[in-house]
Design an enzyme around this catalytic site. Sequence first.
Site, mmCIF file in Angstrom:
data_model
loop_
_atom_site.group_PDB
_atom_site.id
_atom_site.type_symbol
_atom_site.label_atom_id
_atom_site.label_comp_id
_atom_site.label_asym_id
_atom_site.label_seq_id
_atom_site.Cartn_x
_atom_site.Cartn_y
_atom_site.Cartn_z
ATOM 1 C CG ASN A 1 2.248 1.340 4.493
ATOM 2 O OD1 ASN A 1 3.463 1.467 4.463
ATOM 3 N ND2 ASN A 1 1.477 1.474 3.418
ATOM 4 C CE LYS B 1 -6.873 1.202 4.246
ATOM 5 N NZ LYS B 1 -5.539 1.551 4.814
ATOM 6 C CB CYS C 1 -3.826 -1.470 4.628
ATOM 7 S SG CYS C 1 -2.929 -1.223 6.186
ATOM 8 C CD GLU D 1 -4.781 4.574 6.233
ATOM 9 O OE1 GLU D 1 -5.415 4.245 5.226
ATOM 10 O OE2 GLU D 1 -4.202 3.754 6.979
ATOM 11 C CG ASN E 1 -4.726 4.080 0.823
ATOM 12 O OD1 ASN E 1 -4.076 3.499 -0.036
ATOM 13 N ND2 ASN E 1 -4.452 3.994 2.121
ATOM 14 C CD GLU F 1 -2.222 1.250 2.979
ATOM 15 O OE1 GLU F 1 -1.423 0.963 3.918
ATOM 16 O OE2 GLU F 1 -3.405 1.553 3.179
#
Lengths: 318, 318
Positions: free
Chosen positions: B195, B125, B170, B144, B108, B48
């Site tokens: 991550n 994401k 993720c 995020e 993302n 990612e």
Amino acid sequence: MSKRTFGLAVAQVGGIQPEETRVEVVARLISMMRVAHQRGAELVVFPELTLTTFFPRYWTESLQASDHYFEREMPSGETAPLFAAARELGVGFYLGYAELTPEGRRFNTSILVDGQGRITGKYRKIHLPGHADNRSNLTHQHLEKRYFEVGDLGFGVFESQGIKIGMALCNDRRWPEVYRALSLQGADLVVLGYNTPLDVPGWSEEPHAKMSTHLLSLQAGAYQNSVWVAAAGKSGTEDGVYMIGGSAIAAPSGEIVAKTIGDEDEVVVTHIDLGMAEMYRESVFDFAAHRRPENYSIIVDRVGRGEPVPVPGFDREA
Amino acid sequence: MSKRTFGLAVAQVGGIQPEETRVEVVARLISMMRVAHQRGAELVVFPELTLTTFFPRYWTESLQASDHYFEREMPSGETAPLFAAARELGVGFYLGYAELTPEGRRFNTSILVDGQGRITGKYRKIHLPGHADNRSNLTHQHLEKRYFEVGDLGFGVFESQGIKIGMALCNDRRWPEVYRALSLQGADLVVLGYNTPLDVPGWSEEPHAKMSTHLLSLQAGAYQNSVWVAAAGKSGTEDGVYMIGGSAIAAPSGEIVAKTIGDEDEVVVTHIDLGMAEMYRESVFDFAAHRRPENYSIIVDRVGRGEPVPVPGFDREA
């Protein structure tokens, strides 16, 4: 995070042969309940279909001819001593059995009983594995779909002994929807019984993975939902068929914190901290903050596998 | 059961510091792609946000001031050599990066690219962890929810290199709904990058469980859905923050069949049998035969945890 210690036991039951009586089985269960109590347990989890051999391995032309495997009332004369022991010791229990209702309906059922011997929860199994047809070429069959109706009580969470307890049975533990339905109702603990033959002809799971997929299912359910999971199985050889043991308790961290090692009657007690789940529920698994149900509709809209759904706004090249 | 062997690689990327350029990072990726190709890989999974340091750890007053972390086009001049290498070697890849759309939206994102260098799949994401507010007391944040919008492409499955591939990123790997949504669309393989800082202040997962919950999430997703799962992470220290590695491939049996051992750039290749999933899909996880979506509605009807649903026909005593 508040610490809330609770004494929890899983009581694995060694194989039960067709000729064993309920009176004999109930005496074994009470014996294990006393051991669990001595070790500080407040709740004892017993297996699925605890009171008889795992009869769905036998084909029957007439369901009525198999009624002797079923309970018409709970407690009955034969099971009342278990309830009396619960009252005497102040220990609750979870028990799986075959239920025949007054209307003649058959379910694979479990009940939750508190330390005063009161029935505080009930579940009828929803994920029935196996088949309904006679596969007479098999040395032993898996006829849960013949013997039982799909449970009609949903996935329930019950307040008992001061804890929110979700109930499930056996094959349910392999379906993530079950734990999710229970944790969305605030369950702190999920209890379940099981019977898992090492070898089910026609069910081609890799034999070497039988124990690891069982434990993985408990661990995943516990971790993904920030709940404790306690699972008790029958084990050992029943009428020539070996059932895996591995009765276990999994923590919200996904770790197995207690597990049987043999395949006979065996009690494992551990003192869990119900408060441990809070740190998960308030961060990584804060459902209200992070879940996105608007993207989950396919889980209820489809039963089986199907074609990919077109992705909006994305044109594939080529 | 038909055997279908496929060479699959996960390419773990050691920490990327804030001053590293995309040209340098892309050169590292191409180097790993060549190693994977030499070992027989047909598809390489990268992490990612592969092209930069994990910038959501930094608070920013102005999102525009952080646009240098984002890609405005894919491929770009700097990333084109990766696509050229894919074409040259006939190797596909999965790559995560921060996407800035022409409309100024930030996601993302990850893409799937085939062995002809064509973009065959895309995902934005959906499960964004962390927070959106400035928690300046933390040594490093997890922003995020500030940097990115929730993805608007759903959970997609894409036919690429002859395989049905589901995409995730993720934190998605910890949510069972994700794998279920992908397997219900027939995915054979789920690919994802991640991550995962060892320590996220304010996220109180037990430190000792960090690697086991990561691997458990992959194993559970693979087993519960009869799919292969390949996950590649960044690892090592990024700007003073340690990221766990453990890039791995999980089989439909729930077993980890390949895993990195270090925390630097590291390629692991294994030859998976896509046909292995069939025995599970045709027995224990024959969804059409066994799933019971009429009991799953709470999964889409509720976001967060709530009170128990009354159980029909069951009156509690006392």
